[in-house]
Scaffold this active site. Structure first.
Site, PDB file in Angstrom:
ATOM      1  N   ASP A 142      92.442  19.395  42.830  1.00 57.04           N
ATOM      2  CA  ASP A 142      91.361  20.379  42.922  1.00 57.04           C
ATOM      3  C   ASP A 142      91.524  21.254  44.156  1.00 57.04           C
ATOM      4  OD1 ASP A 142      90.177  19.100  40.791  1.00 57.04           O
ATOM      5  OD2 ASP A 142      88.902  17.854  42.067  1.00 57.04           O
TER       6      ASP A 142
HETATM    7  N1  URA Z   1      90.605  13.503  40.975  1.00 57.65           N
HETATM    8  C1  URA Z   1      89.778  14.471  41.399  1.00 57.65           C
HETATM    9  O1  URA Z   1      88.575  14.368  41.235  1.00 57.65           O
HETATM   10  N2  URA Z   1      90.298  15.545  42.005  1.00 57.65           N
HETATM   11  C2  URA Z   1      91.625  15.704  42.225  1.00 57.65           C
HETATM   12  O2  URA Z   1      92.052  16.707  42.787  1.00 57.65           O
HETATM   13  C3  URA Z   1      92.465  14.688  41.769  1.00 57.65           C
HETATM   14  C4  URA Z   1      91.933  13.603  41.145  1.00 57.65           C
END
Ligand code: URA
Length: 243
Positions: free
Chosen positions: A102
Site C-alpha cells: 500500500d
Molecule cells: N497488507 C496490507 O494491509 N498492506 C500491505 O501493503 C501489504 C499487506
C-alpha cells in the site's frame, strides 16, 4: 507462459495498447506464423517477430527495494505521486513490482522485468511467506491474535492461517507492535485482518519476503538480488514452499 502483447510491451518496442494493435493487424509472428489472437500465450522458447524483426529480449534483472511510505507500487501514477520505479533512475529495463505494498506501507518489495518469475511468485498456490510488523491501536488479547492465526472472515472470504507474535505494548499510549506472517497477497490484507479484530493498523512494514530481509538497507535504498537469491526464489515459488 505470458500473453503475447505483454511480451511485446516488455521488450520495449511498444506500449501494451500498441502491441495489441500490431497483433490485430497481423504484424506479429510466433514461430514463423502470423498470430492475430490477443490471448495467445508464449514462453521463453517461442520466437516472436514484429514486422519480420525478432524481438530483442531484455536481459532479466531483479531488485529488492526498501519501499518508503508514501510511494505507489506501480510504474506510473496519474496523480504524479512518487512510484517505486522512481528509485531506479539508472535502470533501463522495464521493471515493475512483484505484487504491491500500500501507499502507506513501507518495506521489502521485489522488482523485475521477468514476467514468468513475477507470475510464479504471485501465484496464489505458491505465495511465499511474508512477515509484517504492524503498530496497532489498542492492545490485542491472545484471543484476538488466535483468530488471526486460525483464519478470519473478511469480505472476500476467510484468510489462510497466519502466525502472530506480540512484540511489545505501550500501555500509556494504548498501542502494540505485532509481527504477523501471512502467505496470501490480498488487497490491504493485514490492515483488514487487524481491523476485523478491532485493532486498526497505525503503521505497517513488510520485514521479510521468504528468506529475504531488509538488512543493510535504509528506506528508499535498493540492491540487486544475487543470482543465488533469484534461484532460491524460483525454487520457493515452484515448490510452493513458504520459506
Ligand atoms: N497488507 C496490507 O494491509 N498492506 C500491505 O501493503 C501489504 C499487506
Amino acid at each position: 507462459m505470458e500473453r503475447l502483447q505483454k511480451v511485446i510491451a516488455h521488450s520495449g518496442i511498444a506500449s501494451r495498447r500498441k502491441a495489441e494493435e500490431l497483433i490485430a493487424e497481423g504484424k506479429v509472428k510466433v514461430n514463423g506464423k502470423v498470430v492475430k489472437e490477443l490471448g495467445t500465450k508464449v514462453g521463453p522458447s517461442d520466437k516472436v517477430e514484429v514486422n519480420e524483426i525478432p524481438l530483442d529480449k531484455e536481459i532479466p534483472v531483479y531488485f529488492l527495494l526498501y519501499k518508503p511510505r508514501g510511494v505507489i507500487s506501480a510504474v506510473s501514477d496519474d496523480k504524479n505521486r512518487k512510484v517505486v520505479t522512481d528509485f531506479f533512475p539508472e535502470v533501463k529495463e522495464r521493471i515493475y513490482p512483484v505484487g504491491r505494498l500500500d501507499y502507506d506501507t513501507s518495506g521489502l518489495l521485489i522488482l523485475t522485468n521477468d514476467g514468468e518469475f513475477a507470475n510464479s511468485l504471485m501465484h496464489p498456490k505458491h505465495e511465499v511467506d511474508k512477515v509484517y510488523v504492524a503498530k496497532v491501536k489498542g492492545i490485542p488479547m491472545r484471543e484476538g491474535l488466535r483468530k488471526l492465526e486460525k483464519g478470519i472472515m473478511l469480505e472476500d472470504g476467510k484468510t489462510a492461517p497466519a502466525r502472530t507474535k506480540l512484540l511489545s505494548v505501550d500501555k500509556s499510549k494504548q498501542t502494540a507492535i505485532v509481527e504477523i506472517t501471512i502467505h496470501e497477497g490480498r488487497n490491504r490484507q493485514v490492515r483488514r485482518m487487524f481491523e476485523a479484530i478491532g485493532h486498526p493498523v497505525i503503521k505497517l512494514k513488510r520485514e521479510r519476503y521468504g528468506f529475504l530481509n531488509l538488512h543493510g538497507l535504509s528506506a528508499g535504498e535498493a540492491r540487486e538480488l544475487t543470482p543465488h537469491e533469484v534461484k532460491m526464489l524460483r525454487a520457493l515459488a515452484n515448490t510452493g514452499q513458504k520459506r
